[in-house]
Scaffold this active site. Structure first.
Site, PDB file in Angstrom:
ATOM      1  N   ASN A 117      -5.153  -5.970  -4.923  1.00 13.51           N
ATOM      2  CA  ASN A 117      -5.842  -4.698  -5.175  1.00 13.51           C
ATOM      3  C   ASN A 117      -7.273  -4.952  -5.656  1.00 13.51           C
ATOM      4  OD1 ASN A 117      -6.089  -1.960  -5.163  1.00 13.51           O
ATOM      5  ND2 ASN A 117      -4.528  -1.581  -6.714  1.00 13.51           N
TER       6      ASN A 117
ATOM      7  N   HIS B  29      -3.188   5.532 -12.755  1.00 11.30           N
ATOM      8  CA  HIS B  29      -2.012   5.325 -11.921  1.00 11.30           C
ATOM      9  C   HIS B  29      -1.074   6.521 -11.929  1.00 11.30           C
ATOM     10  CE1 HIS B  29      -2.772   0.930 -11.483  1.00 11.30           C
ATOM     11  NE2 HIS B  29      -2.092   1.140 -10.377  1.00 11.30           N
TER      12      HIS B  29
END
Length: 469
Positions: free
Chosen positions: A318, A349
């Site tokens: 990521n 998130h």
């Protein structure tokens, strides 16, 4: 199915966009319009009227950029953008369907949040600060004028990145739209061949796109074949825990996580291939003169699977989210930037408790790994054979520790996550605590020097554990 169909359609449109709407044939205005309209079409097809949230979030943030003073615009924009994302996440999880993954309209909003907040900070840097106040990276990213509404929407909602990203800088995106992306602009990425005999006017992304599509096919095949055969949830099955030796439970957990990762490999690699097919993502040349198309790549699979340290794993997973966290939080927050970065990533998130359990566990893992590397690794560097032994041991440790840490991220809720850790007797939690207490960590002077140089391991370790999925 909608997602895959739309991404394949976007891939075809990307090839058409590069060939028939090439900057040499079409104005930037037309390229912006087409990229934006196609993006809205894909969003509407996948998410229906939920896609209006993309426009609302972007519109509110743009209003803040335009009407708020430049001195504090980036802070207000950050609060509004992240706040709207969190409201949508809370609504989706606790009002509609807890645990729902299909048609998750907040997924694209997470990428849009990264783009908007990055843009706000880059405008602030370019329009309120002197060059001497900026790092080399911030100088490159700084924006000296307010983007038009069309440019802003095109950057946020273009068809290449509306569904799965990845995040990119506004300057890089504008260079792509205007056709200047093949000029050597970012000297940090230069490799000595930009102005040498290997320089080309416009390299073709065909080979890289084909290679990435093959990676996608393999990843999707592995995931669909194994995800139901080796579910992570089985690791907390009472019968499995009671009858299976502990070492086999560890092996099962590693294999289950290994079978889960190809889902992300597929999504991120396909998104990268779409951008490359449109001509976006060129990053200079390799030593042999071949073009590199990894400017906005989100992962390096082999470096992930064969990582021998937390740092190596985090540097290759990521990637664009790691850069976002570093640029908008870690480099700027004046008090305890590591804790602030963890908090920001948790909020970004979502609202599942499992995310927070993973991040809390990750803090201990990061500190323990740093202490081991600092105190024990030097003893294994005396010969190649010793270093090979160290690499094998640290590879096994890294893979097991990562699998152990991210279980709550997969299980999402508190009860199953704690059940898993209880079945393992919280062994790695206690081991990390023991390591941190027993082994000295780096001196503050050393950390301060590394932070000044922008090369410290602490920064990378902190950022990775905040990127999660």
């Amino acid at each position: 199915v909608n997602f895959v169909a739309c991404q394949l359609f976007a891939l075809l449109m990307a090839v058409w966009f590069r060939l028939y709407l090439h900057p040499s044939k079409t104005s930037p205005f037309i390229r912006h319009v087409v990229a934006t309209l196609l993006g809205f079409y894909l969003a509407l097809f996948c998410f229906g009227w939920y896609s209006l949230h993309f426009l609302v979030q972007s519109g509110l943030s743009y209003s803040v950029m335009v009407f708020a003073g430049l001195e504090h615009m980036h802070k207000y924009c950050f609060i509004v953008t992240l706040g709207y994302l969190i409201v949508c996440q809370v609504t989706r999880v606790y009002v509609f369907d807890y645990g729902m993954y299909s048609a998750d309209f907040t997924g694209p909003m997470m990428v849009i949040t990264q783009k908007i907040t990055s843009l706000a900070f880059e405008i602030h840097d370019g329009m309120t600060k002197r060059e001497g106040q900026l790092t080399p990276s911030q100088k490159y990213l700084a924006i000296s004028r307010m983007p038009s509404l069309l440019e802003y929407l095109s950057y946020n909602c273009n068809f290449m990145g509306i569904l799965a990203g990845p995040t990119c800088s506004y300057n890089d995106y504008m260079a792509f739209i205007e056709g200047t992306c093949y000029q050597p602009r970012h000297q940090e990425n230069a490799n000595g061949k930009e102005n040498g005999k290997y320089k080309q006017s416009e390299p073709s992304p065909k080979n890289d796109v084909i290679s990435k599509l093959c990676t996608c096919a393999i990843s999707l095949g592995i995931y669909l074949s194994l995800c139901n055969l080796i579910p992570v949830e089985y690791s907390i099955n009472d019968e499995f825990v009671r009858t299976t030796p502990f070492y086999l439970q560890v092996i099962y957990l590693y294999v289950a996580m290994l079978a889960l990762r190809p889902k992300y490999y597929f999504v991120w690699t396909l998104a990268d291939a779409i951008n490359n097919a449109a001509g976006f993502g060129f990053n200079g040349y390799n030593k042999d003169g071949s073009p590199r198309w990894d400017m906005i790549s989100n992962l390096r699979i082999l470096d992930i699977e064969f990582a021998t340290s937390f740092k190596m794993f985090l540097d290759n997973w990521n990637i664009q989210t790691s850069l976002w966290l570093k640029r908008v939080c870690y480099e700027r927050f004046p008090i305890n930037p590591t804790a602030a970065t963890f908090l920001l990533s948790a909020m970004w998130h979502g609202v599942y408790p499992g995310y927070y359990l993973t991040f809390l566990t990750g803090i201990g893992m990061t500190m323990a790994a740093r202490a081991v590397r600092h105190n024990i690794r030097p003893y294994f560097l005396v010969s190649d054979s010793y270093k090979c032994i160290y690499d094998v041991i640290t590879w096994a440790w890294t893979q097991v520790a990562i699998s152990y840490t991210v279980v709550p991220f997969v299980l999402l809720t508190v009860a199953p996550s704690l059940k898993f850790y209880r079945s393992c007797y919280f062994c790695l939690h206690f081991l990390c605590l023991l390591v941190v207490l027993a082994l000295p960590v780096r001196s503050r002077r050393r950390q301060a020097k590394e932070q000044k140089d922008g090369l410290q391991d602490n920064q990378s370790s902190s950022v990775w554990w905040c990127t999660g999925v």
